[in-house]
Design a protein around this motif. Sequence first.
Motif, PDB file in Angstrom:
ATOM      1  N   ARG A   1       0.830  -1.218   0.000  1.00 48.59           N
ATOM      2  CA  ARG A   1       0.000   0.000   0.000  1.00 48.59           C
ATOM      3  C   ARG A   1       0.855   1.254   0.000  1.00 48.59           C
ATOM      4  NH1 ARG A   1      -5.367  -0.298   1.602  1.00 48.59           N
ATOM      5  NH2 ARG A   1      -5.280   1.966   1.204  1.00 48.59           N
ATOM      6  N   HIS A   2       2.023   1.170   0.654  1.00 50.35           N
ATOM      7  CA  HIS A   2       2.915   2.329   0.716  1.00 50.35           C
ATOM      8  C   HIS A   2       3.688   2.531  -0.590  1.00 50.35           C
ATOM      9  CE1 HIS A   2       5.686   5.292   2.322  1.00 50.35           C
ATOM     10  NE2 HIS A   2       6.706   4.532   1.946  1.00 50.35           N
ATOM     11  N   LYS A   3       4.175   1.441  -1.170  1.00 45.35           N
ATOM     12  CA  LYS A   3       5.044   1.533  -2.349  1.00 45.35           C
ATOM     13  C   LYS A   3       4.279   1.577  -3.671  1.00 45.35           C
ATOM     14  CE  LYS A   3       8.958  -0.905  -0.240  1.00 45.35           C
ATOM     15  NZ  LYS A   3       9.856  -2.099  -0.343  1.00 45.35           N
TER      16      LYS A   3
END
Length: 467
Positions: free
Chosen positions: A397-399
């Motif tokens: 979700r972050h990358k």
Amino acid sequence: MTDRPSSAVDADQAPPQELKRTLTNRHIQLISIGGAIGTGLFMGSGKTISLAGPSILLVYAIIGTILFFVMRALGELLLSNLEYNSFSDFAADLLGPWAGFFTGWTYWFCWVVTGMADVVAITNYIHFWMPGLPSIIPVLGSIGLLLGLNIIAVRMFGELEFWFALIKIVAIVALVVVGIGMLGFGFTATDGTPASVAYLWERGVFPKGISGFLAGFQIAVFAFVGIELVGTAAAEAKDPETVLPKAINAIPIRIIMFYVCALAIIMSITPWWNINPDVSPFVNLFSMLGLPAAASIINFVVLTSAASSANGGIFSTSRMLYGLADKGDAPRAFGRLSRVAIPANGLLFSCACLLLGSIACLLSSSAMKAFTLATTISSLLFIFIWSIILCSYLAYRHKHPDRHARSIYRMPMGVVMSVVCLIGFAAIIVMLWLQPDTRQALLITPGWFVLLGISYLVIRLRRRSAA
């Protein structure tokens, strides 16, 4: 008739370079069901009920809910990039090479340890019918049979799991139907005890207090071991975008049906305080009907359940070794496929380890103590695997917010539920620490990660020196 060029012949005869997608929707759905119904439900539910009383229903519901979200995270990650063959692949990609190494080898070890427990269980179940049979015969027979069928074609694995899971489903549905009938017709046991749903709250939902409720998690966790197997099989499934979400979305209703409803009916027919922790409550319920073959029937069901678990372990360990070899984290031989696209070397190595471990368990001074230790270590290592899946999802979700935005199968409340589930796993580990018979496994398990850490460093140093 002209001969074909030798290069064309060689190309046709050369082993494939990738796993083939030959598992159908029928296979994937039953693999999913089989993974959600562990042997612990049939044999361990008597002990969990004696420990927690009616609150065991809440225990299974909590663990089932956590693992449903783990599976949703797994589904979104696998479908976000169809080049991922397993969670070892996306762990390496999203968390780093160390995560792929630790996840792959830990999952391999999980199933070898679980397989050892399953083979010991299979041996005991066969002794039910043939008590004088030397233990080495069912050990060699079960491992040899599963190896032989798995090495022929991946569809054979799918067919085995299909029929194994179907047997478990029929047994549980039969119990639910028979139990409802006994309640409806006012069944009364030979000791004069009538069937009644009031037993679920008559002495309180938490009759053993919070300590009893927490103790129920010990065996309940092991009952769900293998639920993630459908994710491993998805790499060899036809149309994974359709069959994987369908299999995962059905998990909640299956947990309600197979765990909550089945155990609620058992405790309504027989008061939970009268249930013998050392006897399968499934056997007890069918015996109440005066069926002389009840013990043999349930013994057959549990035998197939243990065989199903061992079959899934043999399949998944070979695929993990295949993925590790592809990254250079395992010997190259494990990365070669047979002419029918089976990682045969990995199968043979895993079965050899399984055979040696099973014999060691049977030769130990206390086979049951070894069995309990093996299942607890397996549960702890599976919690690590499930946690890695959630951590990989958070990294994803972050990358890759773009991938999530395009996802056809998003995890509901993804980030929040990932954190909630990780907290839940931490709480379960604390609960296991509080129980004397599981604390020993908690003290032993870190040794595996120390060994992995040393191995990882050695491999990386060798690569640097060779570069």
